[in-house]
Design an enzyme around this catalytic site. Structure first.
Site, PDB file in Angstrom:
ATOM      1  N   HIS A 143       0.704  -1.545  -0.181  1.00  0.00           N
ATOM      2  CA  HIS A 143       0.102   0.011  -0.172  1.00  0.00           C
ATOM      3  C   HIS A 143       1.206   1.462   0.344  1.00  0.00           C
ATOM      4  O   HIS A 143       0.773   1.987  -0.989  1.00  0.00           O
ATOM      5  CB  HIS A 143      -0.422  -0.012   1.361  1.00  0.00           C
ATOM      6  CG  HIS A 143      -2.071   1.514   1.207  1.00  0.00           C
ATOM      7  ND1 HIS A 143      -3.358   1.011   0.861  1.00  0.00           N
ATOM      8  CD2 HIS A 143      -1.399   2.702   1.721  1.00  0.00           C
ATOM      9  CE1 HIS A 143      -3.323   2.154   0.974  1.00  0.00           C
ATOM     10  NE2 HIS A 143      -2.539   3.528   2.014  1.00  0.00           N
ATOM     11  N   GLU A 144       1.313   1.146   0.778  1.00  0.00           N
ATOM     12  CA  GLU A 144       2.406   2.191   0.881  1.00  0.00           C
ATOM     13  C   GLU A 144       3.874   2.373  -0.100  1.00  0.00           C
ATOM     14  O   GLU A 144       3.679   3.846  -0.908  1.00  0.00           O
ATOM     15  CB  GLU A 144       3.785   2.339   2.489  1.00  0.00           C
ATOM     16  CG  GLU A 144       2.811   2.391   3.097  1.00  0.00           C
ATOM     17  CD  GLU A 144       1.906   3.453   3.641  1.00  0.00           C
ATOM     18  OE1 GLU A 144       0.820   2.790   4.474  1.00  0.00           O
ATOM     19  OE2 GLU A 144       1.895   3.991   3.291  1.00  0.00           O
ATOM     20  N   HIS A 147       1.690   4.302  -3.528  1.00  0.00           N
ATOM     21  CA  HIS A 147       1.207   5.474  -3.011  1.00  0.00           C
ATOM     22  C   HIS A 147       2.641   6.347  -3.961  1.00  0.00           C
ATOM     23  O   HIS A 147       2.824   7.197  -4.591  1.00  0.00           O
ATOM     24  CB  HIS A 147       2.324   6.207  -1.395  1.00  0.00           C
ATOM     25  CG  HIS A 147       0.618   5.937  -0.588  1.00  0.00           C
ATOM     26  ND1 HIS A 147      -0.930   6.425  -1.105  1.00  0.00           N
ATOM     27  CD2 HIS A 147       0.333   5.506   0.135  1.00  0.00           C
ATOM     28  CE1 HIS A 147      -1.767   6.107  -0.280  1.00  0.00           C
ATOM     29  NE2 HIS A 147      -1.051   5.887   0.277  1.00  0.00           N
ATOM     30  N   TYR A 158      -4.256  14.616  -2.807  1.00  0.00           N
ATOM     31  CA  TYR A 158      -4.354  13.888  -2.510  1.00  0.00           C
ATOM     32  C   TYR A 158      -5.519  14.296  -0.601  1.00  0.00           C
ATOM     33  O   TYR A 158      -5.329  14.254  -0.412  1.00  0.00           O
ATOM     34  CB  TYR A 158      -3.238  13.429  -0.622  1.00  0.00           C
ATOM     35  CG  TYR A 158      -3.425  12.311  -0.071  1.00  0.00           C
ATOM     36  CD1 TYR A 158      -3.267  12.192   1.188  1.00  0.00           C
ATOM     37  CD2 TYR A 158      -3.859  10.521  -0.560  1.00  0.00           C
ATOM     38  CE1 TYR A 158      -3.629  10.827   2.180  1.00  0.00           C
ATOM     39  CE2 TYR A 158      -3.354   9.427   0.537  1.00  0.00           C
ATOM     40  CZ  TYR A 158      -3.152   9.765   1.637  1.00  0.00           C
ATOM     41  OH  TYR A 158      -3.920   8.839   2.047  1.00  0.00           O
ATOM     42  N   GLU A 167      -5.880   6.787  -2.760  1.00  0.00           N
ATOM     43  CA  GLU A 167      -6.120   6.108  -1.547  1.00  0.00           C
ATOM     44  C   GLU A 167      -6.467   4.133  -1.743  1.00  0.00           C
ATOM     45  O   GLU A 167      -5.989   3.396  -1.557  1.00  0.00           O
ATOM     46  CB  GLU A 167      -7.004   6.430  -0.139  1.00  0.00           C
ATOM     47  CG  GLU A 167      -6.231   6.829   0.670  1.00  0.00           C
ATOM     48  CD  GLU A 167      -5.311   5.744   1.437  1.00  0.00           C
ATOM     49  OE1 GLU A 167      -5.471   4.698   2.144  1.00  0.00           O
ATOM     50  OE2 GLU A 167      -3.941   6.257   1.406  1.00  0.00           O
ATOM     51  N   ASP A 227     -10.186  13.603   7.460  1.00  0.00           N
ATOM     52  CA  ASP A 227      -9.408  13.171   6.674  1.00  0.00           C
ATOM     53  C   ASP A 227      -8.839  13.111   5.167  1.00  0.00           C
ATOM     54  O   ASP A 227      -9.578  12.202   4.225  1.00  0.00           O
ATOM     55  CB  ASP A 227     -10.076  11.494   6.381  1.00  0.00           C
ATOM     56  CG  ASP A 227      -9.389  10.014   6.064  1.00  0.00           C
ATOM     57  OD1 ASP A 227      -8.465  10.604   5.910  1.00  0.00           O
ATOM     58  OD2 ASP A 227     -10.338   9.181   5.270  1.00  0.00           O
ATOM     59  N   HIS A 232      -9.698   7.921   4.024  1.00  0.00           N
ATOM     60  CA  HIS A 232      -9.530   6.845   3.857  1.00  0.00           C
ATOM     61  C   HIS A 232     -11.220   6.178   3.806  1.00  0.00           C
ATOM     62  O   HIS A 232     -11.303   4.679   4.116  1.00  0.00           O
ATOM     63  CB  HIS A 232      -8.596   6.860   5.162  1.00  0.00           C
ATOM     64  CG  HIS A 232      -7.331   6.986   5.004  1.00  0.00           C
ATOM     65  ND1 HIS A 232      -7.116   8.243   5.072  1.00  0.00           N
ATOM     66  CD2 HIS A 232      -6.476   5.874   4.400  1.00  0.00           C
ATOM     67  CE1 HIS A 232      -5.385   7.785   5.337  1.00  0.00           C
ATOM     68  NE2 HIS A 232      -5.133   6.831   4.365  1.00  0.00           N
TER      69      HIS A 232
END
Ligand SMILES: CCC(=O)Oc1c(C)cccc1C(=O)O
Ligand SMILES: [Ca+2]
Ligand SMILES: [Zn+2]
Length: 317
Positions: A143-144, A147, A158, A167, A227, A232
């Site tokens: 996931h990271e 990005h 974002y 996301e 958020d 998210h």
């Protein structure tokens, strides 16, 4: 660094044994994998927040201490994610030019977060109740790193809908990487590091985003400032779409014919790298995915039809 590539071994966050590439020097063994792109580097944050910290050095190339576990997994799973993008999508690291993959573990003190800083990955240890060390979950690491892929391609802003798609892409490729390596795969996110005392739960569910209170239909999207405008939260819409596109199902009365993980990966990768832009919203995500599927499978293909069904099922037109 002058030395030679060797294979180290150690124990991961979940107590599992694994091997990985290390670099043997006069000082000892570094968590530096010289076999992938310009290198995979894992650093020790020493529970401070200065990054990257200290390149991880071990005396005997056996990483069996409990303090080593987060580093073992960050290093191993970064290499696996590199392999996924290289072997499946022919992308050489996140910039497609072999960019160094840099991770810092033991970031902060009982830090309940992970992230991509814009130039490297950081992983907290978690507080031991809400979270275990974040690098212990392959879907989190992928996931990271996704990005970074997004930042070097669509560069989706974002916040708000573009941020939710950003996301969702990270959750999608986090999950596809987990399936690619058959690493106890599922359509949950972070299940391996979330609430160690409670089996079966997760940070998010792509199969049913409502389990985490997130929307599974565009009509239920969050409109507010929390958020970063719900990045998210509204990722649940794209996540549910991807789940249905891969597995099929009927959602709010709309039937989707599943096309499998591999084709979802190809369509989503082409969508992300060829058609999405920094300001894309969900409607543009639909149009982009249809174009990508058309390029790959033809306008009258079952895959294009399934993409339309999947977006319709989550109320995106
Ligand atoms: C599944 C990985 C994930 O969501 O990491 C984050 C966490 C745990 C907190 C804040 C941001 C992120 C992120 O990478 O979006
Ligand atoms: Ca998972
Ligand atoms: Zn994220």
């Amino acid at each position: 660094l002058s030395g030679t590539v060797v294979t180290g071994s150690g124990t991961g966050v979940l107590g599992d044994s694994k091997t990985f590439k290390t670099f043997s020097t006069a000082d000892g063994y570094y968590l530096y994998d010289a076999t992938r792109g310009k290198g995979v580097y894992t650093y020790d944050g020493r529970n401070q927040t200065r990054i990257p910290g200290t390149l991880w050095l071990d005396a005997d190339n056996r990483f069996g201490a409990s303090y080593d576990r987060a580093a073992v997994d960050a290093h191993t799973y970064a290499a696996w994610t590199y392999d996924y993008f290289r072997n499946v999508h022919n992308r050489n690291s996140y910039d497609n030019a072999g960019a160094e993959l840099v991770s810092t573990v033991h970031y902060g003190r009982s830090y309940n977060n992970a992230g991509w800083t814009g130039s490297q990955m950081i992983y907290g240890d978690g507080d031991g109740y809400n979270f275990r060390a974040f690098s212990g979950s392959l879907d989190v690491v992928a996931h990271e790193l996704t990005h970074a892929v997004t930042d070097f391609s669509a560069d989706l802003i974002y916040q708000n809908e573009s941020g939710a798609i950003n996301e969702s892409m990270s959750d999608i490729f986090g999950t596809l990487t987990e399936y690619h390596f058959n690493n106890n795969p599922d359509w949950l996110m972070g299940e391996d590091i979330y609430t160690p005392g409670t089996p079966g739960d997760a940070l998010r569910s792509m199969a049913d985003p409502t389990l985490a209170g997130d929307p599974d239909h565009y009509s239920k999207r969050y409109i507010g400032t929390q958020d970063n405008g719900g990045v998210h939260i509204n990722s649940g819409i794209g996540n549910k779409m991807a789940y249905l596109l891969a597995n099929g199902g009927t959602h709010y009365g709309v039937k989707v014919n599943g096309i499998g993980n591999t084709k979802v990966g190809k369509i989503m990768y082409r969508t992300l790298t060829q058609y999405l832009t920094p300001t894309s919203n969900y409607s543009h995500f639909r149009a982009s995915a249809i174009r990508a599927a058309t390029d790959l499978y033809g306008a009258s293909s079952a895959e294009v039809a399934a993409v339309k069904q999947a977006f319709s099922a989550v109320g995106v037109y």
